[in-house]
Scaffold this motif. Structure first.
Motif, PDB file in Angstrom:
ATOM      1  N   VAL A   2     -25.246 -23.411  -5.192  1.00 39.63           N
ATOM      2  CA  VAL A   2     -26.429 -22.862  -5.849  1.00 39.63           C
ATOM      3  C   VAL A   2     -26.954 -21.736  -4.970  1.00 39.63           C
ATOM      4  O   VAL A   2     -27.268 -21.956  -3.797  1.00 39.63           O
TER       5      VAL A   2
ATOM      6  N   LEU B 232     -29.123 -17.748  -9.300  1.00 34.42           N
ATOM      7  CA  LEU B 232     -30.492 -17.726  -9.820  1.00 34.42           C
ATOM      8  C   LEU B 232     -31.195 -16.466  -9.334  1.00 34.42           C
ATOM      9  O   LEU B 232     -31.214 -16.182  -8.138  1.00 34.42           O
TER      10      LEU B 232
ATOM     11  N   TYR C  86     -37.477 -21.685  -9.978  1.00 37.91           N
ATOM     12  CA  TYR C  86     -36.164 -21.758 -10.640  1.00 37.91           C
ATOM     13  C   TYR C  86     -35.636 -23.193 -10.614  1.00 37.91           C
ATOM     14  O   TYR C  86     -35.179 -23.727 -11.632  1.00 37.91           O
TER      15      TYR C  86
ATOM     16  N   VAL D 102     -32.035 -25.302 -15.280  1.00 33.31           N
ATOM     17  CA  VAL D 102     -31.295 -25.413 -14.027  1.00 33.31           C
ATOM     18  C   VAL D 102     -30.858 -26.853 -13.816  1.00 33.31           C
ATOM     19  O   VAL D 102     -29.709 -27.132 -13.461  1.00 33.31           O
TER      20      VAL D 102
END
Length: 266
Positions: A149, A177, A252, A258
């Motif tokens: 991530v 992100l 986020y 997510v």
């Protein structure tokens, strides 16, 4: 448990981070708190490199190199810079005001984002790339994540590191992100490896790449371009994470989209 490696964005250095492991542990705890129930069952660690890019300056004035990147960013937003003289404080505020008009955001919020983001981007490409990539490569080989991530500048670092490492580590999912990877000249045209026929690509060891951006994220520009400029990217519909500063990593991570992507990848 599913092994996850996080790549943070800018301004994540704290004085208490006396070692990169301590800094990584702090960010891991912060991210797990933000993820909430979506973080259950994750063996999350962090590829921490904030200490390698931190700025010793106390003032808020940007350097000429940093302002040059701001100019590229403003152009990507459609701001016409021809005929505008100099790059003093007034120039920066004018640019941020122009983008605020386009986004409906307050100029002060746009300016804050610019002053947080561009100094570390400049240092990464100018002097920090080698050390940062060495650090994160070691983290990738040590943790061997199934999921990566990457937020903001972290998406640039992760993209380059995953390309460099090839298939030494098999990553099931790369989730980016608020990514600036498509930002022309300032980021996109400076990536390593270089572009092929004007396009980037999903790293060889990555099975699936999903990109998510807030509709008002000032950093994730040009809008909708990342999936067009990089092969093998699944671009999710833009989301809204926060009205006041639509780029914060924790906002986020709190968003249900997510959490859904992470849950479905386990």
């Amino acid at each position: 448990m599913t092994r996850v490696l996080g790549f943070h964005g800018v301004r994540n250095y704290k004085a208490a981070d006396t070692t990169f492991r301590r800094g990584g542990a702090r960010l891991t705890a912060d991210w797990l708190e933000a993820l909430g129930p979506a973080g259950a069952g994750l063996d999350l660690q962090h590829a921490y490199y904030a200490d390698l890019l931190r700025d010793e300056r106390q003032g808020g004035e940007l350097t000429e190199d940093e302002l040059a990147l701001v100019g590229e960013w403003a152009t990507a937003w459609g701001v016409e810079l021809d005929g505008v003289q100099g790059r003093a404080t007034g120039w920066l505020r004018w640019v941020c005001g122009q983008i605020a008009q386009r986004t409906g955001e307050r100029p002060a919020v746009v300016e804050r984002t610019v002053k947080l983001f561009f100094p570390e981007v400049t240092r990464y490409f100018a002097t920090g790339r080698t050390e940062v990539r060495k650090r994160v490569r070691e983290a990738l080989l040590r943790h061997r994540p199934e999921i990566v991530v990457a937020h903001s500048l972290g998406s640039v670092v992760a993209y380059e590191a995953l390309h460099e490492i090839g298939t030494e580590v098999e990553v099931r999912l790369l989730l980016t992100l608020g990514s600036p990877l498509a930002l022309p000249n300032a980021v996109f045209h400076r990536l390593a490896p270089g572009l092929s026929d004007g396009r980037g690509s999903r790293p060889a060891g990555v099975g699936r790449w999903v990109n998510i951006a807030d509709t008002g994220d000032f950093v994730a520009v040009p809008k909708g371009e990342l999936a067009r400029l990089f092969s093998g990217v699944e671009q999710r519909p833009d989301i809204t994470i926060a009205p006041l500063w639509p780029h914060y990593a924790h906002d986020y991570l709190r968003h249900p989209d997510v959490g859904h992507v992470l849950t479905s990848a386990r």
